[in-house]
Every structure is written in C-alpha cells, then in structure tokens.
Design an enzyme around this catalytic site. Structure first.
Site, PDB file in Angstrom:
ATOM      1  CG  ASP A  80      -3.078   4.166  -5.530  1.00 48.68           C
ATOM      2  OD1 ASP A  80      -3.814   3.514  -5.062  1.00 48.68           O
ATOM      3  OD2 ASP A  80      -2.244   4.898  -4.991  1.00 48.68           O
ATOM      4  CD  GLU A 135      -4.245  -0.401  -4.367  1.00 52.79           C
ATOM      5  OE1 GLU A 135      -3.994  -0.758  -3.439  1.00 52.79           O
ATOM      6  OE2 GLU A 135      -3.963   0.535  -4.854  1.00 52.79           O
ATOM      7  CG  ASP A 184      -0.146   9.177  -4.180  1.00 52.39           C
ATOM      8  OD1 ASP A 184      -0.742   8.300  -3.378  1.00 52.39           O
ATOM      9  OD2 ASP A 184       0.184  10.260  -3.407  1.00 52.39           O
TER      10      ASP A 184
END
Length: 170
Positions: free
Chosen positions: A12, A72, A144
C-alpha cells in the site's frame, strides 16, 4: 495435483507511510507471515525518501523470500501535486519487487475492498476488521499494514481464480 504455496507481498504505497504485508497462499488457504510499515524521514529530501522506500521494500522482498507482489493502484487526488508525489512513491515501491525478479500485479482500491470486505466503498476500519478475520495470526494490524495485507489477499484470490481458469481450459 497438490496445491502450490506462493508467498505474496502486498503493498500500500505512500510517501509518508508505505504499508507492506506478506502472506502465503496455498489453494484457498491463506496464512499470515509478516507485516509492517516503511516510514521515510519526512524532513529528508524527496529523492532520499524515494530511495528509502525502494531499499526498505527490497529488503522485505529478500527477508521473506517473496514469490510475487501486488500493489494498490493510485487514485487521483484533488491536488495534482499530491497525486504526482504519490505516483513517485508508488514507482519506487513497485520497482523494489521488480528488481528482485518478482511479477507485480496492480489492483484498484475498489476491487481490493470488494475482495476483502464485499463492498467497494468500505472504510479502513472495515478492511482492518476483515484482515484480522481472514488472517487471525496477524493480530491487531494498523491501517497501512492492513491495507497492504488486503492487497495480498486480493492477489491470492485473483491468482487462484486465474489459475483455475487456465487449468479448466487445458
């Protein structure tokens, strides 16, 4: 035919905090391996922050013997400068597993949310809750790292369905 175990690194990306999570996927079984956050010094020059991300994610790839990676996709921000900086961070984070010889899959945020929570508009607390349910050994995962583990879970599900479709066509 026995199921193959694949170690997946989920990422991420962020310039301030990049979450990472490693899972093992064997058929439909998922197993938590590790997770964490890379947080470059916010006072360091931009180029050094990007280098820090590249090096730290590269160390994660090596330390956990990852087979594949997933990241992502960037969402477009209202602020073009922020979007551009996030794109730079994403590139640094994406290059680390590529440099280690891993394939890197990309997933849209809505697809990740649907895969893990079942709704494309899920919030971070819902993602963290479901990650904890899917990977109980992960413990209490912060946002996160939970997002990164959700990316890894999404990749595990999608690669499993893709592999099944290929076997069915053979």
């Amino acid at each position: 035919m026995a199921n193959e175990t694949t170690r997946i690194l989920g990422l991420d990306p962020g310039l301030r905090r990049t979450g990472w999570g490693v899972i093992e996927s064997e058929g439909s079984r998922l197993r938590w391996i590790a997770h964490g956050v890379v947080a470059p010094d916010e006072k360091a020059p931009f180029s050094e922050r990007l280098l820090h991300l590249l090096e730290q994610v590269g160390e994660v790839c090596a330390a956990y013997s990852c087979d594949e990676a997933a990241i992502e996709e960037v969402f477009v921000n209202v602020n073009p400068a922020s979007t551009l900086k996030l794109g730079h961070a994403r590139a640094a984070v994406m290059l680390a597993p590529a440099r280690a010889g891993l394939s890197v899959a990309e997933y849209a945020p809505t697809l990740i949310k649907k895969a893990v929570v079942g709704a494309g508009q899920a919030d971070k607390s819902q993602i963290a809750f479901m990650v904890k349910r899917l990977l109980p050994a992960s413990g209490d995962v912060k946002a996160d790292a939970a997002d990164a583990l959700a990316v890894a879970v999404t990749h595990a599900h999608h690669r499993r369905f893709k592999t099944a479709a290929i076997r069915g066509a053979a």
